[in-house]
Design an enzyme around this catalytic site. Structure first.
Site, PDB file in Angstrom:
ATOM      1  N   ASN A 298       0.865  -1.185   0.000  1.00 10.81           N
ATOM      2  CA  ASN A 298       0.000   0.000   0.000  1.00 10.81           C
ATOM      3  C   ASN A 298       0.902   1.236   0.000  1.00 10.81           C
ATOM      4  OD1 ASN A 298      -1.883   1.968   0.428  1.00 10.81           O
ATOM      5  ND2 ASN A 298      -2.552   1.251   2.446  1.00 10.81           N
ATOM      6  N   TRP A 299       1.029   1.815  -1.197  1.00  4.78           N
ATOM      7  CA  TRP A 299       1.925   2.980  -1.311  1.00  4.78           C
ATOM      8  C   TRP A 299       1.351   4.207  -0.609  1.00  4.78           C
ATOM      9  CZ3 TRP A 299       3.777   3.199  -7.179  1.00  4.78           C
ATOM     10  CH2 TRP A 299       4.569   2.089  -7.439  1.00  4.78           C
ATOM     11  N   LYS A 300       0.083   4.122  -0.231  1.00  6.99           N
ATOM     12  CA  LYS A 300      -0.617   5.269   0.379  1.00  6.99           C
ATOM     13  C   LYS A 300      -0.407   6.503  -0.511  1.00  6.99           C
ATOM     14  CE  LYS A 300      -0.422   3.103   4.872  1.00  6.99           C
ATOM     15  NZ  LYS A 300      -0.347   3.222   6.319  1.00  6.99           N
TER      16      LYS A 300
ATOM     17  N   HIS B 136      -9.851   0.784   5.035  1.00  3.14           N
ATOM     18  CA  HIS B 136      -8.593   1.073   5.721  1.00  3.14           C
ATOM     19  C   HIS B 136      -8.852   2.093   6.836  1.00  3.14           C
ATOM     20  CE1 HIS B 136      -4.465   2.244   6.509  1.00  3.14           C
ATOM     21  NE2 HIS B 136      -4.086   1.167   5.834  1.00  3.14           N
TER      22      HIS B 136
ATOM     23  N   GLU C 282      -5.463  -5.315  10.644  1.00  9.55           N
ATOM     24  CA  GLU C 282      -4.521  -4.198  10.821  1.00  9.55           C
ATOM     25  C   GLU C 282      -4.931  -3.428  12.064  1.00  9.55           C
ATOM     26  OE1 GLU C 282      -2.269  -2.355   7.094  1.00  9.55           O
ATOM     27  OE2 GLU C 282      -4.059  -1.307   7.686  1.00  9.55           O
TER      28      GLU C 282
ATOM     29  N   GLY D 242       2.844  -0.809   4.580  1.00 11.45           N
ATOM     30  CA  GLY D 242       2.777   0.607   4.215  1.00 11.45           C
ATOM     31  C   GLY D 242       4.169   1.207   4.115  1.00 11.45           C
TER      32      GLY D 242
HETATM   33  P1  13P Z   1       2.745   0.333   8.085  1.00 13.19           P
HETATM   34  O1  13P Z   1       3.324  -0.900   7.455  1.00 13.19           O
HETATM   35  O2  13P Z   1       3.470   1.582   7.729  1.00 13.19           O
HETATM   36  O3  13P Z   1       2.514   0.174   9.554  1.00 13.19           O
HETATM   37  O4  13P Z   1       1.302   0.547   7.432  1.00 13.19           O
HETATM   38  C1  13P Z   1       0.410  -0.480   7.487  1.00 13.19           C
HETATM   39  C2  13P Z   1      -0.728  -0.083   6.645  1.00 13.19           C
HETATM   40  O5  13P Z   1      -1.488   0.788   6.999  1.00 13.19           O
HETATM   41  C3  13P Z   1      -0.873  -0.777   5.356  1.00 13.19           C
HETATM   42  O6  13P Z   1      -2.131  -0.608   4.831  1.00 13.19           O
END
Ligand code: 13P
Length: 266
Positions: free
Chosen positions: A12-14, A99, A166, A236
């Site tokens: 998930n590149w956000k 999410h 998550e 992420g």
């Molecule tokens: P992190 O791996 O940065 O904790 O993020 C997890 C996340 O929200 C993936 O969707």
């Protein structure tokens, strides 16, 4: 017997990649390694506007593309939205939904409508659930989240559904605080029990795939591989760090290979 496919890493590149050039560079830096993996798939989830660009490079079955959200209606007067159909036409096969970073923007009903639309388009929803804190009500809250989504979605294709546990407290936006494999397993038991009730049979619920997400990296992935029942990971922070991703791929590949060739106990 239903055999679950390879392990998956959902990247998930956000909103961390901000130009076509960066999207391309990141994608190409891992593409060759991913194409040689035997036991792992990578689902790359770029921001909406780069989905098509990344999808155009996909020429290997190990590498798939997903969206980070999508609007359930196909088209219409919805300023600023990107529909499930648009994501599909751009090349996405998976969509991350529910999410925690988006839940303040959408209702429970929105999330289940999105899940339904994704399934109806023959795509796979990656549905995020997870409690805010491990307080005395965490199990109750987690069960409620599962019910809110799944009571309203079609129960026909559990093999196309992916659930990512998550926990909000473990996501690394502020600081790294991963769950342990034991905490994940505790939550998995709660989620699975609820899904078995909703899907009516253990067999149907057992086709759903489960991921862990929250501060996962090359340092703690082995804890999950060795001690948890997990089909993959949603990452992420490390999703745009090719060096760490490579190490994680290697650890997954080594682990699965060892498991496959380990002598079976009678
Ligand atoms: P992190 O791996 O940065 O904790 O993020 C997890 C996340 O929200 C993936 O969707």
């Amino acid at each position: 017997m239903f055999i679950k496919p390879k392990k998956m890493i959902v990247a998930n590149w956000k909103m961390n990649v901000t130009s076509e050039k960066d999207a391309e560079r990141l994608f190409l830096s891992i593409k060759n390694v991913v194409s040689k993996l035997e036991y792992t798939n990578m689902i790359c989830c770029p921001p909406h506007m780069y989905v098509n660009q990344v999808a155009q490079h996909v020429s290997n079955k190990n590498y798939r593309v997903g969206g980070q959200d999508a609007y359930p209606e196909e088209s219409g007067s919805r300023t600023g939205e990107t529909s499930v159909l648009m994501q599909k036409n751009a090349g996405a096969e998976y969509i991350i939904l529910g999410h925690s970073e988006r839940r303040h923007l959408e209702t429970k009903l929105d999330i289940s409508r999105k899940v339904t639309a994704v399934l109806e388009h023959g795509m796979m929803p990656i549905i995020c659930v997870g409690e805010e804190q491990r307080d005395k009500n965490w199990k109750k809250n987690l069960i409620q989240q599962v019910r809110d989504v799944f009571n309203r979605v079609p129960k026909k294709e559990p093999e196309n559904i992916i659930v990512a546990y998550e926990p909000i407290w473990a996501i690394s936006s502020d600081k790294k605080n991963p769950a342990t494999s034991a905490e994940y397993m505790e939550a998995l038991e709660v989620i699975k029990k609820e899904l078995q009730k909703i899907f009516k049979t253990v067999a149907a619920a057992s086709k759903i795939r489960f991921l862990y997400g929250g501060s996962l990296d090359d340092k703690n992935i082995e804890d999950f591989l060795k001690n948890a029942e997990v089909d993959g990971f949603l990452v992420g922070r490390v999703s745009h760090d090719p060096r760490i991703l490579m190490t994680m791929f290697r650890l997954i590949e080594d682990h699965v290979q060892k498991e496959l060739f380990a002598p079976k106990e009678e």
